[in-house]
Design an enzyme around this catalytic site. Structure first.
Site, PDB file in Angstrom:
ATOM      1  N   ASP A 179      -6.949  -3.928  -7.501  1.00 17.13           N
ATOM      2  CA  ASP A 179      -8.035  -4.474  -7.059  1.00 17.13           C
ATOM      3  C   ASP A 179      -8.769  -5.460  -8.070  1.00 17.13           C
ATOM      4  OD1 ASP A 179     -10.552  -5.057  -6.041  1.00 17.13           O
ATOM      5  OD2 ASP A 179     -11.095  -2.739  -5.606  1.00 17.13           O
ATOM      6  N   ASN A 198     -11.469  -6.763   2.511  1.00 17.76           N
ATOM      7  CA  ASN A 198     -10.982  -7.820   3.143  1.00 17.76           C
ATOM      8  C   ASN A 198     -11.642  -9.346   2.725  1.00 17.76           C
ATOM      9  OD1 ASN A 198     -10.781  -8.863   7.011  1.00 17.76           O
ATOM     10  ND2 ASN A 198      -9.283  -9.129   5.202  1.00 17.76           N
ATOM     11  N   CYS A 222     -10.639 -10.205  -0.806  1.00 18.07           N
ATOM     12  CA  CYS A 222      -9.908 -10.727  -1.882  1.00 18.07           C
ATOM     13  C   CYS A 222      -8.448 -10.552  -1.520  1.00 18.07           C
ATOM     14  CB  CYS A 222     -10.129  -9.828  -3.262  1.00 18.07           C
ATOM     15  SG  CYS A 222     -11.715 -10.011  -3.682  1.00 18.07           S
ATOM     16  N   ARG A 223      -7.865  -9.337  -1.677  1.00 13.75           N
ATOM     17  CA  ARG A 223      -6.370  -8.972  -1.617  1.00 13.75           C
ATOM     18  C   ARG A 223      -5.782  -9.559  -0.262  1.00 13.75           C
ATOM     19  NH1 ARG A 223      -6.404  -3.288  -3.909  1.00 13.75           N
ATOM     20  NH2 ARG A 223      -8.548  -3.585  -2.588  1.00 13.75           N
ATOM     21  N   SER A 224      -6.423  -8.905   0.576  1.00 14.41           N
ATOM     22  CA  SER A 224      -5.755  -9.085   2.113  1.00 14.41           C
ATOM     23  C   SER A 224      -5.845 -10.279   2.835  1.00 14.41           C
ATOM     24  CB  SER A 224      -6.029  -7.998   3.164  1.00 14.41           C
ATOM     25  OG  SER A 224      -7.359  -7.776   3.341  1.00 14.41           O
ATOM     26  N   CYS A 281      -6.590  -4.277   2.975  1.00 13.99           N
ATOM     27  CA  CYS A 281      -7.171  -3.874   1.545  1.00 13.99           C
ATOM     28  C   CYS A 281      -8.528  -3.160   2.045  1.00 13.99           C
ATOM     29  CB  CYS A 281      -7.196  -5.083   0.621  1.00 13.99           C
ATOM     30  SG  CYS A 281      -8.542  -6.293   1.363  1.00 13.99           S
TER      31      CYS A 281
HETATM   32  P1  4NP Z   1     -10.641  -6.328  -1.706  1.00 17.26           P
HETATM   33  O1  4NP Z   1     -11.474  -6.315  -3.042  1.00 17.26           O
HETATM   34  O2  4NP Z   1     -10.212  -5.017  -1.145  1.00 17.26           O
HETATM   35  O3  4NP Z   1      -9.143  -6.932  -2.359  1.00 17.26           O
HETATM   36  O4  4NP Z   1     -11.140  -7.263  -0.763  1.00 17.26           O
HETATM   37  C1  4NP Z   1     -12.467  -5.670  -2.770  1.00 17.26           C
HETATM   38  C2  4NP Z   1     -13.633  -6.268  -2.426  1.00 17.26           C
HETATM   39  C3  4NP Z   1     -15.031  -5.725  -2.463  1.00 17.26           C
HETATM   40  C4  4NP Z   1     -15.163  -4.346  -3.008  1.00 17.26           C
HETATM   41  C5  4NP Z   1     -14.175  -3.684  -3.626  1.00 17.26           C
HETATM   42  C6  4NP Z   1     -12.803  -4.267  -3.436  1.00 17.26           C
HETATM   43  N1  4NP Z   1     -16.520  -3.718  -3.003  1.00 17.26           N
HETATM   44  O5  4NP Z   1     -16.508  -2.745  -3.208  1.00 17.26           O
HETATM   45  O6  4NP Z   1     -17.349  -4.184  -2.342  1.00 17.26           O
END
Ligand code: 4NP
Length: 159
Positions: A123, A10, A12-14, A7
C-alpha cells in the site's frame, strides 16, 4: 473474460492495475476479448478519481487514469467477473469472506501472476514517491503474466 482488480481504497493500486493491464491487453491484441474493472474493499473514496500521485506516476509511463472513479466491491462482482485479484492479504481475506458459496471465479493475489507467490503489492498511500514507482513495477510484471494466463485459457476454450 472479465478481470476485476481489488485494493482497499480503489484510488492507488487497483486503478493503476486497471490502466496497466488494459495497455498490456492492447499490446497483445486482446483488448476486445477481456473486460477490465477495479474496486475497493472500503467506501471512503467512492466517486473519487485516483490519487494524484498514482495518476502522475502512471502518466509518466504513458498510462492515463483520468477516467477511473472509485467504487466499492459489490455482491454481483463475484458472479460477473472470472478473476477477482487482490493487491494484498487483507484485500484477499475480505474477498474470501464476502465470496458466495456458488462463486466459480478465480480469487487470488495479483502478484501470483508475476511469479511472486504470496507477495503483496504494498500500500503506497502513506509512503513516499518511491512507493508509487514500486507499485507500477510490480503491476507491470504481474500484468504480463496475467495476459499469458488469459491467452492460454482463451486458446484452451477454442480447442
Ligand atoms: P489503495 O490505497 O488501496 O491502493 O487505493 C489506499 C488508499 C486510501 C486509503 C488506504 C489505502 N485510505 O486509508 O484512505
Amino acid at each position: 473474460m472479465r478481470v476485476l482488480f481489488v485494493c482497499l481504497g480503489n484510488i492507488c493500486r487497483s486503478p493503476t492495475a486497471e490502466g496497466v493491464f488494459r495497455r498490456e491487453l492492447e499490446s497483445a491484441g486482446l483488448a476486445h476479448r477481456v473486460e477490465v474493472d477495479s474496486c475497493g474493499i472500503g467506501d471512503w473514496h467512492v466517486g473519487n478519481p485516483p490519487d494524484p500521485r498514482s495518476a502522475e506516476a502512471a502518466r509518466r509511463r504513458g498510462i492515463d487514469l483520468s477516467e477511473v472513479r472509485a467504487r466499492q466491491l459489490s455482491a454481483e462482482d463475484f458472479h460477473r467477473f472470472d478473476y477477482l485479484l487482490a493487491m494484498d492479504h487483507d484485500n484477499l481475506a475480505a474477498l474470501r469472506q464476502q465470496c458466495p458459496e456458488a462463486c466459480q471465479a478465480h480469487i487470488g493475489l495479483f502478484l501470483d501472476f508475476a511469479g511472486q507467490v504470496d507477495r503483496p503489492v504494498p500500500d503506497p498511500y502513506y509512503g513516499g514517491e518511491r512507493g508509487f514507482e514500486e507499485v507500477l513495477d510490480l503491476i507491470e510484471s504481474a500484468s504480463r503474466g496475467l495476459v499469458e494466463d488469459i491467452t492460454r485459457r482463451l486458446e484452451g476454450a477454442r480447442h
